[in-house]
Design an enzyme around this catalytic site. Structure first.
Site: not given
Length: 416
Positions: A138, A226
């Site tokens: 992530y 993101e």
């Protein structure tokens, strides 16, 4: 809705679809999972054939394109079809595309109403076997307002809700702050790759990836960027499999090509309409409509409504140049909410004269007509007394106040 979410909408950003964000990243040499966005079943079949020819792989991933996360866990309303699915033949692609296109995808982020899917992305399969294991990470970049610096937040636990990771295993969340004067430094990019446990060719590719991604974040004036998952392939490449990106609305003047990517079908219709009149509008769940000039005064007005026993139905800032047109537009937008039991107009006449606002309220009221809910107008500042007189003598069912306490009492009475 929390104050922080309202704050985020006061200073709004433009969300992009995954396929749009990936195309922008490629301009900054950020490797991505390649794909083709389509809006028909026939186009989906052709896209699959192209990707199969390019990769030599029968597998492809079909992703619903909406402005919300949780697509892989979400389902098309009334079916068992997920928003992200794997196909291994053109027949699979056709079936999945038929199920998704035109359907309403309900995810944890859309709420029960869901979002209609107008496009899907036919993407290459990146989970192919090879000499090394694949791995999901992530990584996101956003502004840390408390520190006044951009922060790169990353974790070894990719492909899942970062909120769950932060709650259950906070030690797996890393943060790297970037000083605005110097940009992301080489040692910081290497630190990120090291903390993700990478080595060799994957380490080098990750350093390049993070550096280029940060350049994209700054160059595109992103509010948030993101990548989840950030993916290490079996042959040690580092690519963005998914991407959520939003662009600061205030910077769109520098990015005309990016501004053209706006998909208003994904936005709240009342907020879109408000934007056409340069109104800052956020829909809430209460019963008292608000029309105020100035964000700070609007927040204070919402607090006053709650203390009076009501709940704000919206945040609406008409700005410092309120006139009959903007007041009328504000009225019309607020009146579309069936939950509104009263409307409070709270204007401080600094830049704008109160009597001009009062005249605008009267004109808007007469134009709209059939307003059968209480309207409280509190005007303070330049020509406030004259403004109150205008409203009191207008013959309209509009209650006026000068002091905030008077307006609060009238609001309390209206929602009792």
């Amino acid at each position: 809705m929390t104050d922080s979410l309202i704050f985020a909408k006061i200073f709004p950003s433009m969300n992009l679809h995954e396929y749009q964000a990936k195309e922008l990243l490629k301009k900054y040499h950020v490797p991505v999972q390649e794909g083709i966005a389509v809006d028909t079943v026939m186009a989906a079949e052709e896209a699959y054939r192209q990707i199969k020819t390019q990769t030599g792989n029968n597998f492809a991933v079909i992703k619903a394109q909406i402005h919300a996360g949780g697509r892989g866990k979400g389902k098309i309303e009334g079916t068992e079809q997920r928003g992200v699915a794997v196909a291994k033949s053109v027949e699979d692609v056709a079936t999945i595309a038929k199920n998704i296109l035109g359907g309403t995808l309900v995810t944890i982020q859309t709420g029960a109403a869901g979002k209609k899917v107008n496009k899907i992305l036919i993407a290459q399969d990146v989970y192919y076997p090879g000499p090394n294991p694949v791995k999901e990470f992530y990584l996101s970049i956003l502004l840390d307002r408390a520190k006044g610096m951009n922060v790169v937040m990353y974790s070894t636990e990719g492909g899942m809700d970062i909120e769950e990771v932060a709650h259950n295993t906070p030690e797996k969340i890393f943060k790297e702050w970037v000083h605005p004067g110097g940009g992301l430094q080489g040692f910081q990019a290497r630190k990120i790759a090291f903390n993700l446990g990478l080595s060799g060719e994957a380490f080098k590719n990750c350093v390049k990836f993070v550096t280029n991604l940060y350049n994209a974040y700054v160059g595109l004036d992103c509010g948030m960027l993101e990548i989840n998952p950030l993916f290490k392939t079996s042959d040690e490449k580092i690519i963005a499999v998914d991407c959520k990106m939003n662009i600061d609305d205030n910077a769109l003047m520098r990015h005309a090509d990016t501004a053209a990517l706006r998909d208003v079908t994904e936005e709240d219709p009342t907020e879109v309409e408000a934007g056409q009149y340069n109104l800052n509008f956020v829909k809430l769940d209460g019963n008292v409509g608000c029309m105020v000039n100035g964000a700070g005064l609007a927040m204070a007005t919402m607090d006053m409504i709650k203390l009076s026993g009501g709940e704000p139905a919206n945040f609406l800032d008409v700005g410092g140049t309120a006139n009959a047109q903007t007041v009328e537009a504000g009225f019309r937008i607020i009146m579309k909410d069936p939950n509104v039991k009263a409307i409070l107009i709270n204007i401080f006449g600094g830049i704008v004269r109160c009597d001009r606002v009062a005249a605008g309220v009267i004109e808007a009221y007469n134009k709209l007509g059939n307003i059968n809910i209480p309207i409280i107008v509190r005007l303070q500042g330049t020509n406030a007394v004259e403004a109150k007189k205008l409203i009191d003598e207008s013959g309209l069912k509009v209650q006026s106040a000068i002091e905030l306490s008077e307006a609060a009492a009238l609001v309390k009475k209206a929602v009792a």
